[in-house]
Design an enzyme around this catalytic site. Structure first.
Site, mmCIF file in Angstrom:
data_model
loop_
_atom_site.group_PDB
_atom_site.id
_atom_site.type_symbol
_atom_site.label_atom_id
_atom_site.label_comp_id
_atom_site.label_asym_id
_atom_site.label_seq_id
_atom_site.Cartn_x
_atom_site.Cartn_y
_atom_site.Cartn_z
ATOM 1 N N LYS A 33 0.956 -1.261 0.084
ATOM 2 C CA LYS A 33 -0.060 0.117 -0.035
ATOM 3 C C LYS A 33 0.763 1.274 -0.031
ATOM 4 C CE LYS A 33 -2.129 0.998 3.839
ATOM 5 N NZ LYS A 33 -3.076 0.916 5.234
ATOM 6 N N ALA A 44 11.964 -3.170 13.655
ATOM 7 C CA ALA A 44 12.357 -4.368 14.778
ATOM 8 C C ALA A 44 13.622 -4.359 14.996
ATOM 9 C CB ALA A 44 12.024 -5.602 14.133
ATOM 10 N N GLU A 112 16.043 -11.152 26.616
ATOM 11 C CA GLU A 112 14.838 -10.376 26.772
ATOM 12 C C GLU A 112 13.783 -11.070 27.454
ATOM 13 O OE1 GLU A 112 13.794 -9.207 22.730
ATOM 14 O OE2 GLU A 112 15.669 -8.469 22.142
ATOM 15 N N ALA A 152 -4.177 -3.129 -1.327
ATOM 16 C CA ALA A 152 -5.416 -4.118 -1.515
ATOM 17 C C ALA A 152 -6.551 -3.877 -0.605
ATOM 18 C CB ALA A 152 -4.803 -5.397 -1.024
ATOM 19 N N HIS A 226 3.820 -2.855 24.069
ATOM 20 C CA HIS A 226 5.007 -2.988 24.380
ATOM 21 C C HIS A 226 5.422 -1.970 25.528
ATOM 22 C CE1 HIS A 226 9.567 -3.040 24.343
ATOM 23 N NE2 HIS A 226 9.485 -3.851 23.405
ATOM 24 N N ARG A 272 5.885 -9.406 28.867
ATOM 25 C CA ARG A 272 5.486 -7.971 28.310
ATOM 26 C C ARG A 272 3.995 -7.493 28.851
ATOM 27 N NH1 ARG A 272 7.419 -8.177 21.964
ATOM 28 N NH2 ARG A 272 9.736 -7.652 22.478
ATOM 29 N N HIS A 329 1.770 -2.906 20.191
ATOM 30 C CA HIS A 329 3.167 -3.360 19.447
ATOM 31 C C HIS A 329 2.632 -4.573 18.732
ATOM 32 C CE1 HIS A 329 7.134 -4.064 19.100
ATOM 33 N NE2 HIS A 329 7.069 -5.486 19.539
ATOM 34 N N GLU A 353 2.259 -11.506 11.033
ATOM 35 C CA GLU A 353 1.480 -11.282 12.108
ATOM 36 C C GLU A 353 -0.039 -11.165 11.873
ATOM 37 O OE1 GLU A 353 1.225 -7.262 15.238
ATOM 38 O OE2 GLU A 353 2.540 -7.212 13.726
ATOM 39 N N ARG A 364 2.785 -12.786 23.002
ATOM 40 C CA ARG A 364 4.061 -13.246 22.374
ATOM 41 C C ARG A 364 5.409 -13.024 23.094
ATOM 42 N NH1 ARG A 364 7.868 -10.561 19.414
ATOM 43 N NH2 ARG A 364 6.909 -8.585 19.023
ATOM 44 N N SER A 369 8.751 -12.598 16.702
ATOM 45 C CA SER A 369 8.006 -12.457 15.661
ATOM 46 C C SER A 369 8.882 -12.242 14.182
ATOM 47 C CB SER A 369 7.544 -10.891 15.946
ATOM 48 O OG SER A 369 8.725 -10.092 15.956
ATOM 49 N N LEU A 370 10.019 -12.117 14.275
ATOM 50 C CA LEU A 370 10.950 -12.085 13.038
ATOM 51 C C LEU A 370 11.248 -13.437 12.737
ATOM 52 C CD1 LEU A 370 13.717 -9.342 13.294
ATOM 53 C CD2 LEU A 370 11.698 -9.412 11.659
#
Length: 523
Positions: A33, A44, A112, A152, A226, A272, A329, A353, A364, A369-370
């Site tokens: 988009k 990230a 983390e 889209a 986050h 988190r 987040h 995601e 999470r 995520s990556l």
């Protein structure tokens, strides 16, 4: 223009991971988009969690993921993530992806929140997502047709199968694209909120399109905030990675009191959702919250991106305190998929995601995520390549018409963000959720939720998608009458119906707990 074998909507790490593999054998098109770099993956900071260290094992990564997810995770999805993740990351390293190393040449592994050991790989200090995206773009080179600045707006469904999509450009012209396979990789919806770590374009378009097409969605109530967004009187200035706390930083209020000291056994590295609520509580009392970084001697070198954010915001990091507040987040829910990323509509897939594989549960785990984007993107590509080829029912892209402007007044983006933040934020209750649900319904025509959009400019459709997604999240939050992970109901507090109370958890939760507890040393 010839038709595409595969069209991917989005340009983040999940999209690129799938495209990289698919382009070896198929004609692949990426539609986004805005610009290709406008994705959450580019922002990230944290890194990729993977079992790389010789003393680490996949079962521990599995355990940490499930515990952080409040036992709401899908067992098979988590196992796939943590086991295949090691192979995927090692493959990237073999291909030339450079992750940070120490003076001895060993990977500099960070720790983390909710991880019980160091297993986070970083690149460029705190620019891991950017480094990864750029690395994958170089690998794609000229193999993929990339279309920018086309949004889209709807999926094309024929005889129950997804065969393409409609887009709208900046001049409000609508086009139709056809393909054998359509992949949603549109990311989450964090920018529905006032304070967010997300790129401003990320408002959940994939959710709206999938819902209008009749696809099944799940777990949209689980929104992760986050804990540490850089926050000044001027608002949010960007994300302060959890890796900072992994290096020893801790949270204090304006009186110097450590706010996580008696909240959780992992203190500042608690999951988190717990840290975000603790900060939210402090701020509700009128206190400011800061991240004390005074113990990190090489902060500027270790965290160049965060240093630049602080300098731009006028924060002197030599003082050792960074002002922070929670921000939207990551959403754990999304378009429901199986392990092959297939949705409930044949021909339509979802990855990253925007998808709900169940891998994250209710909350999470940091830096998964990556990893999810890489693992499931690659897995989806391999699955599509294993299927027999079919012929598309169309072979061209067709310019259809210019959409007409909707002749009613819609709320502003800011008004929607205010409503989401006030009533569907870190803490929710039935009264507030009902109020905001009714507010959304004042503007939502039935057709905007159940059929393709027949009119509206690009900007109006963005607003309709925001309204639709706000309604979906608020409705989902009303239906879940418990507090778990990223979904906290003050009218159903943790002390009464928390998932850890084994008297109230469902059977599938009990089964997962029984699998994980041996890993925790619990009999």
């Amino acid at each position: 223009m010839p038709f595409a074998d595969i069209i991917i909507i989005g340009s983040g790490i999940a999209a690129l991971s799938a495209a990289k593999q698919l382009a070896k054998q198929k004609n692949v098109m990426i539609i986004t988009k805005s610009k290709v770099e406008d994705s959450n993956s580019m922002l990230a900071q944290g890194g990729i969690a993977a079992v790389i260290d010789k003393d680490d094992v996949w079962r521990e990564h599995y355990r940490d993921t499930v515990v952080a997810g409040c036992y709401h995770n899908d067992q098979k999805a988590v196992k796939k993530l943590v086991k295949d993740g090691t192979c995927s990351v090692k493959k990237l390293i073999h291909e030339g992806m450079l992750f940070d190393r120490n003076e001895q040449g060993e990977f500099h592994l960070g720790q983390e929140g909710a991880h019980n050991r160091r297993r986070i790989l970083h690149a460029g200090g705190d620019a891991t997502g950017k480094e990864l995206v750029q690395f994958m773009f170089k690998q794609l080179q000229e193999q993929v047709n990339i279309i920018e600045n086309e949004m889209a707006i709807d999926l094309i469904i024929h005889d129950g199968k997804c065969i393409g999509l409609k887009t709208i450009n900046n001049n409000d012209h609508v086009k139709k694209y056809y393909a054998n396979h359509v992949i949603l990789a549109t990311g989450g919806c964090g920018s529905l909120y006032k304070v967010s770590s997300n790129n401003e374009t990320v408002v959940g378009d994939g959710f709206s399109m999938a819902y209008r097409a009749g696809a099944e969605l799940a777990d949209l109530e689980f929104m992760q905030f986050h804990p540490t967004m850089l926050y000044t009187q001027g608002g949010s200035k960007g994300l302060v990675s959890e890796a900072v706390r992994g290096e020893g930083a801790f949270l204090v209020n304006n009186h110097g009191v450590k706010i996580m000291e008696n909240v959780h056994v992992q203190k500042d590295l608690a999951p988190r959702d717990i840290v975000a609520r603790a900060i939210h509580h402090e701020r509700s009392l009128g206190n400011d919250v800061f991240l004390n970084i005074s113990m990190i001697s090489n902060f500027k070198q270790r965290f160049p991106t965060i240093t630049a954010l602080c300098e731009d915001a006028g924060i002197d990091i030599t003082a050792g305190l960074i002002p922070v507040a929670p921000g939207a987040h990551f959403i754990m829910g999304g378009v429901k998929t199986n392990l092959h990323s297939e949705t409930s509509i044949p021909g339509l897939y979802a990855v990253g995601e925007v998808a709900c594989t169940g891998v994250h549960g209710a909350n999470r785990l940091a830096s998964n995520s990556l990893l999810e984007g890489i693992v499931f993107g690659e897995n989806l590509a391999n699955y599509i390549l294993s299927k027999k080829s079919v012929t598309s029912i169309q072979s061209s892209t067709k310019t259809e018409y210019a959409h007409q402007k909707i002749d009613i007044e819609l709320p502003t983006r800011f008004e929607i963000q205010e409503m989401m933040t006030s009533f569907v934020g870190i803490e929710r209750d039935r009264k507030g959720l009902l109020y905001v649900k009714n507010w959304f319904e004042k503007y939502l025509h039935l057709g905007w939720l159940s059929t393709s959009l027949k009119e509206g400019t690009k900007e109006q459709i963005k607003t309709i998608n925001m309204l639709s997604n706000g309604w979906l999240i608020a409705t989902s939050a009303l239906l879940r009458t418990e507090s778990r992970g990223g979904h906290y109901r003050t009218d159903y507090p943790l002390s009464k119906t928390h998932w850890q109370n084994k008297q109230v958890v469902r059977q599938k939760d009990k089964e997962l707990i029984s699998l994980v507890e041996p890993l925790l040393g619990v009999k």
